[in-house]
Design an enzyme around this catalytic site. Structure first.
Site, PDB file in Angstrom:
ATOM      1  N   GLU A   1       0.825  -1.214   0.000  1.00 35.52           N
ATOM      2  CA  GLU A   1       0.000   0.000   0.000  1.00 35.52           C
ATOM      3  C   GLU A   1       0.858   1.262   0.000  1.00 35.52           C
ATOM      4  O   GLU A   1       0.559   2.210  -0.702  1.00 35.52           O
ATOM      5  CB  GLU A   1      -0.953   0.028   1.204  1.00 35.52           C
ATOM      6  CG  GLU A   1      -2.114  -0.941   1.117  1.00 35.52           C
ATOM      7  CD  GLU A   1      -3.191  -0.535   0.117  1.00 35.52           C
ATOM      8  OE1 GLU A   1      -3.152   0.581  -0.435  1.00 35.52           O
ATOM      9  OE2 GLU A   1      -4.098  -1.354  -0.118  1.00 35.52           O
TER      10      GLU A   1
ATOM     11  N   ASN B   1      -7.369   9.345  -5.469  1.00 40.12           N
ATOM     12  CA  ASN B   1      -8.161   8.389  -6.235  1.00 40.12           C
ATOM     13  C   ASN B   1      -9.063   9.093  -7.240  1.00 40.12           C
ATOM     14  O   ASN B   1      -9.407  10.261  -7.071  1.00 40.12           O
ATOM     15  CB  ASN B   1      -9.004   7.541  -5.277  1.00 40.12           C
ATOM     16  CG  ASN B   1      -8.136   6.782  -4.295  1.00 40.12           C
ATOM     17  OD1 ASN B   1      -7.223   6.079  -4.673  1.00 40.12           O
ATOM     18  ND2 ASN B   1      -8.413   6.955  -3.014  1.00 40.12           N
TER      19      ASN B   1
ATOM     20  N   ASP C   1     -12.162   8.805  -7.689  1.00 37.20           N
ATOM     21  CA  ASP C   1     -13.479   9.188  -7.167  1.00 37.20           C
ATOM     22  C   ASP C   1     -13.435  10.459  -6.312  1.00 37.20           C
ATOM     23  O   ASP C   1     -14.446  10.863  -5.745  1.00 37.20           O
ATOM     24  CB  ASP C   1     -14.093   8.034  -6.371  1.00 37.20           C
ATOM     25  CG  ASP C   1     -13.374   7.740  -5.062  1.00 37.20           C
ATOM     26  OD1 ASP C   1     -12.321   8.363  -4.770  1.00 37.20           O
ATOM     27  OD2 ASP C   1     -13.863   6.867  -4.310  1.00 37.20           O
TER      28      ASP C   1
ATOM     29  N   SER D   1     -11.592  10.834  -3.584  1.00 28.31           N
ATOM     30  CA  SER D   1     -11.095  10.528  -2.240  1.00 28.31           C
ATOM     31  C   SER D   1      -9.572  10.397  -2.282  1.00 28.31           C
ATOM     32  O   SER D   1      -8.961  10.374  -3.354  1.00 28.31           O
ATOM     33  CB  SER D   1     -11.727   9.230  -1.718  1.00 28.31           C
ATOM     34  OG  SER D   1     -11.244   8.117  -2.449  1.00 28.31           O
TER      35      SER D   1
ATOM     36  N   ASP E   1      -6.151   8.377  -0.190  1.00 23.57           N
ATOM     37  CA  ASP E   1      -5.662   7.376   0.758  1.00 23.57           C
ATOM     38  C   ASP E   1      -4.456   7.953   1.483  1.00 23.57           C
ATOM     39  O   ASP E   1      -3.584   8.557   0.852  1.00 23.57           O
ATOM     40  CB  ASP E   1      -5.262   6.090   0.030  1.00 23.57           C
ATOM     41  CG  ASP E   1      -6.422   5.449  -0.708  1.00 23.57           C
ATOM     42  OD1 ASP E   1      -7.561   5.585  -0.247  1.00 23.57           O
ATOM     43  OD2 ASP E   1      -6.173   4.811  -1.744  1.00 23.57           O
TER      44      ASP E   1
ATOM     45  N   ASN F   1      -8.603   5.421   3.552  1.00 21.98           N
ATOM     46  CA  ASN F   1      -9.358   6.232   2.598  1.00 21.98           C
ATOM     47  C   ASN F   1     -10.206   7.314   3.271  1.00 21.98           C
ATOM     48  O   ASN F   1     -10.896   7.065   4.263  1.00 21.98           O
ATOM     49  CB  ASN F   1     -10.247   5.312   1.758  1.00 21.98           C
ATOM     50  CG  ASN F   1     -10.948   6.038   0.659  1.00 21.98           C
ATOM     51  OD1 ASN F   1     -12.057   6.525   0.850  1.00 21.98           O
ATOM     52  ND2 ASN F   1     -10.311   6.127  -0.493  1.00 21.98           N
TER      53      ASN F   1
END
Length: 152
Positions: free
Chosen positions: A60, A71, A73, A75, A77, A84
């Site tokens: 990750e 991201n 969308d 959002s 991380d 998230n």
């Protein structure tokens, strides 16, 4: 003596830039992360091993406490576990965020991962495992993870 001083100044500037807070973050050495995760009770938590958690962190964030990934969308991380902002933390910019861990996302990108671990445990408990993490599903699940803790 003067040329040596001139050589030393650029080296000093490079070293200062590399250690400036917020520059890169801390990359926690693998065995140190193993010890931290064991100390926080992740061995056996939601029926996963410390090796599962170390593998998750490796894929990750590459063990980087200040990793950030935006991201598609809208959002983001954050941190060593790439938590998230849509569901788990508040960054003040993600539409429709729910902040399940009741934490500011900025707390997930400092060098103290205690709150990251607390939130990751909450997420794993809610999901009854590590399936919310795409990297764990694709890179760790069902694999021999012993190398992630070997020698630690």
């Amino acid at each position: 003596m003067k040329p040596l001083l001139l050589l030393g100044l650029p080296l000093l500037l490079v070293l200062l830039a590399a250690t400036t807070p917020g520059c890169q973050g801390v990359v926690i050495p693998r065995c140190q992360l193993v010890r931290i995760l064991r100390r926080h009770g992740l061995g056996g938590f939601v029926r996963k091993t410390v090796a599962d958690w170390v593998c998750l962190a490796k894929h990750e964030s590459s063990y980087n406490t200040r990793a950030i990934n935006r991201n598609k969308d809208g959002s983001t991380d954050y941190g060593i576990f790439q938590i998230n902002s849509k569901y788990w933390c508040a960054d003040g910019r993600t539409p429709g965020a729910t902040n399940g861990c009741r934490i500011a996302c900025s707390k997930l990108i400092d060098d103290n991962i205690t709150d990251d671990i607390k939130c990751a445990k909450f997420i794993a408990q809610q999901a009854r495992g590590l399936t919310p993490w795409v990297a764990w599903k694709s890179r760790c699940r069902g694999k021999d993870l012993r190398p992630y803790v070997r020698g630690c």
